[in-house]
Design a protein around this motif. Sequence first.
Motif, short mmCIF file in Angstrom:
data_model
loop_
_atom_site.label_atom_id
_atom_site.label_comp_id
_atom_site.label_asym_id
_atom_site.label_seq_id
_atom_site.Cartn_x
_atom_site.Cartn_y
_atom_site.Cartn_z
N GLU A 173 0.82 -1.22 0.00
CA GLU A 173 0.00 0.00 0.00
C GLU A 173 0.85 1.27 0.00
OE1 GLU A 173 0.86 -1.04 4.26
OE2 GLU A 173 0.21 -2.16 2.49
N ARG A 174 2.14 1.16 0.29
CA ARG A 174 3.02 2.34 0.34
C ARG A 174 3.81 2.52 -0.95
NH1 ARG A 174 8.28 0.15 3.70
NH2 ARG A 174 8.10 -2.03 3.08
N TRP A 209 -3.21 -1.84 -4.94
CA TRP A 209 -2.92 -1.94 -3.51
C TRP A 209 -2.52 -0.60 -2.90
CZ3 TRP A 209 -0.96 -5.28 -7.22
CH2 TRP A 209 -1.52 -6.57 -7.23
N THR A 210 -2.17 0.38 -3.71
CA THR A 210 -1.68 1.65 -3.20
C THR A 210 -2.79 2.38 -2.44
OG1 THR A 210 -0.26 1.82 -5.15
CG2 THR A 210 -0.51 3.80 -3.80
N SER A 211 -2.46 2.86 -1.26
CA SER A 211 -3.47 3.54 -0.45
C SER A 211 -3.65 4.98 -0.90
CB SER A 211 -3.07 3.51 1.02
OG SER A 211 -1.97 4.38 1.25
N GLU A 267 -3.79 7.45 0.98
CA GLU A 267 -2.87 8.24 1.80
C GLU A 267 -1.49 8.33 1.15
OE1 GLU A 267 -0.83 8.32 6.26
OE2 GLU A 267 -1.77 6.49 5.50
N THR A 268 -1.02 7.21 0.56
CA THR A 268 0.28 7.22 -0.10
C THR A 268 0.27 8.17 -1.29
OG1 THR A 268 0.82 4.97 0.59
CG2 THR A 268 1.93 5.80 -1.38
#
Length: 315
Positions: free
Chosen positions: A133-134, A157-159, A161-162
């Motif tokens: 996610e980051r 998968w990347t959030s 927030e990232t």
Amino acid sequence: MMQVACIGAGTVGRAWAVVFARAGHDVHLYDAMEGEAAGRAMDGARKTLDLFSESGLLDESVETVLARIKPVESIAEAVRGAGYVQESVREDLDVKRAVFAEIALHAPADAILASSTSALPGSDFLSAIEHPERALVVHPVNPPSLIPLVELCGTRWTSPETIARTKEFMLSAGMRPVVLKKEIDGFLLNRLQFTLVAEALHLVGEGYCTPEDIDAVLTDGLALRWASIGPFEVAHLNAPDGIQGFIDRLGPMMRHLGRSARTDYDWTPEQIAEAHRVMTGKIPLSEVASRQQWRDSRILALRRMKQDLPDPLDE
């Protein structure tokens, strides 16, 4: 300020190191070729910073900024304690998977892990790492030290927030980030660029014009508008009733030209050889490096002009 790691010290990697060092960050720079690559990278970084200084676009001394870039001997050493990691190794899935596995193993769990890939979807090599996610693609225009546009493209998968943190970080480093809403081959810039190049090859290959004519159409035509406004705003300003009126009147012609364009043009080796002959007649290979320096100076001159005459809509 944070510690940043640049993995890969080629043209793109060392340009990223300049971006982050100019923004005040300490940069750990690693390349698998170690000493040889590090020496070339530091020489290249110095030349770029000299160019910024000569153009009046460097607020500190060259030595001050250069001192923030430190070559290191391993990925583990580069990413240990880093808040942001930018990978710029060669475009090979197996290589990128191995590199990111090592990055993820040693980097802090909350570090942003970014790839400079220009051709490979991030989902193909960022999914198996710890905390995917980051991780995301942060695709620059080569060299990012001179051209501020950068494309942010997350994986499934990347959030959010990232993405938000990366955008904020890029803005603070003087870059101009755009965010892709979903993955696509080539991202935005390359799809636009290569589509135009393919049609240019069609026009030259079928005898409509010469390579020099195409370059003139861009540099003395389209680019003079596109340096300040993009194609949507061009259309909006080219009609008294805005882009709706522009499309209402010219839409049929646009569709016709779009259908007749040959973005899938099957150029031949002979046509490319002829284009190469024309271009080397204008710029011999022995003069490419000096022409690159001239190009870089013009890019910075344009950036200085845009800085001195800012877009009021951005304020």
